[in-house]
Design a protein around this motif. Structure first.
Motif: not given
Length: 324
Positions: A68, A71, A145, A180
């Protein structure tokens, strides 16, 4: 799963992580050949074991939240042709097909299987090579992600009707991870899964470009075939058979899911000294073995679950499989 020692990945990811965590990785306590990694990252690709070593070091020195925190590495432009193909697709569902068919171009350590149901479509993420559970957890989070970042961009941040499911592991950063992702996330499932309503999948994307999409998909097909000279067809068929326990897949179904003609599927499997019929039979035998070990299931129920049209056919299969 094979060890995947000969698989290679885009060096951009390794290079970006080294830049971000250079101070931590320079710590003498870390058993990591950073000089070698930096040398590898100066070329287009690096070996997958170097990535795994880097992930293990980050898990130990930074902690489980580092995917996370890093990023920058999930920026869509770092995903090359995957990002371009998804962005130029006609619908969000078409973009999901891109991830499922070609995700291994950027992440050969994983397979993304797409399941379509009456109301939802799911992308299920599984490892394609052996690795430590903690390494796989970090890499699966990376994939989710990355996918979320791309989808938010190509939908102009209009993404809705999405839920994520994480496997039954110990997550010390549940809230941070859900924040996230930006979508409802359930913990305690069986694997890493992204589920989309079919209404969401039908969303027409604002950047659709038919010619660009066609050309990029062709490029991805070429990249997939060249990937480490690794022949994926047997693994792909086995994966699809395992994911379709609610139906008895046909050769045409599997070919369509892999973006192949039925003839091409037959030819590729023959080149690997097997056939669809053989692989399906092995799959059904494996399922039958598990079901027969469950006292609650009758032979009639097992026969029906395996897609046999009559009890006699199932009995003949059992005699062939188990010599009974």
């Amino acid at each position: 799963m094979s060890a995947g020692a000969h698989l290679r990945i885009p060096a951009t990811y390794v290079n970006a992580l080294i830049r971000r965590y250079r101070d931590v990785l320079d710590d003498d306590a870390i058993s990591l050949d950073l000089a070698k990694l930096e040398t590898n990252s100066g070329i287009a690709q690096t070996d997958i074991q170097s990535l795994f070593a880097l992930i293990e070091a980050l898990n130990k020195q930074v902690g489980p939240e580092w995917p996370i925190e890093a990023s920058f590495a999930w920026r869509s432009q770092m995903h090359g042709t995957i990002d371009v193909a998804a962005r130029s697709a006609r619908t969000l569902g078409d973009a999901l097909n891109v991830f499922a068919r070609f995700g291994r171009v950027r992440a050969p350590f994983a397979v993304i299987n797409k399941n379509v149901w009456s109301k939802t479509t799911a992308l299920k993420i599984q490892p394609s090579v052996s690795m430590e559970d903690s390494v796989w957890q970090a890499l699966a989070e990376f994939i989710m992600l990355s996918t979320t970042a791309i989808l938010n961009q190509i939908t102009d941040d209009r993404l809705s009707g999405v839920t994520f499911e994480m496997p039954n592991r110990t997550f010390q950063h549940k809230q941070s991870l859900e924040d996230a992702f930006g979508v409802p996330t359930q913990f305690g499932g069986t694997q890493f899964t992204m589920t989309f309503t079919n209404e969401t999948c039908s969303l027409v994307l604002p950047f659709h470009d038919p010619l660009l999409f066609k050309n990029t998909v062709e490029q991805l097909q070429s990249e997939t075939e060249q990937l480490s000279h690794h022949n994926w067809i047997v693994e792909d068929v086995r994966r699809l058979l395992s994911s379709q326990n609610h139906i008895r897949p046909s050769a045409q179904f599997v070919a369509d899911e892999l973006g192949l003609s039925r003839r091409s599927l037959v030819r590729k499997l023959t080149a690997n000294q097997t056939s669809f019929r053989t692989m399906l039979d092995d799959h059904l035998k494996e399922r039958a073995t598990k079901m027969l070990g469950q006292d609650k299931m009758s032979k009639e129920a097992i026969s029906e679950a395996l897609g046999y049209t009559d009890r006699t056919s199932f009995s003949r299969a059992c005699r062939r499989w188990f010599d009974i």
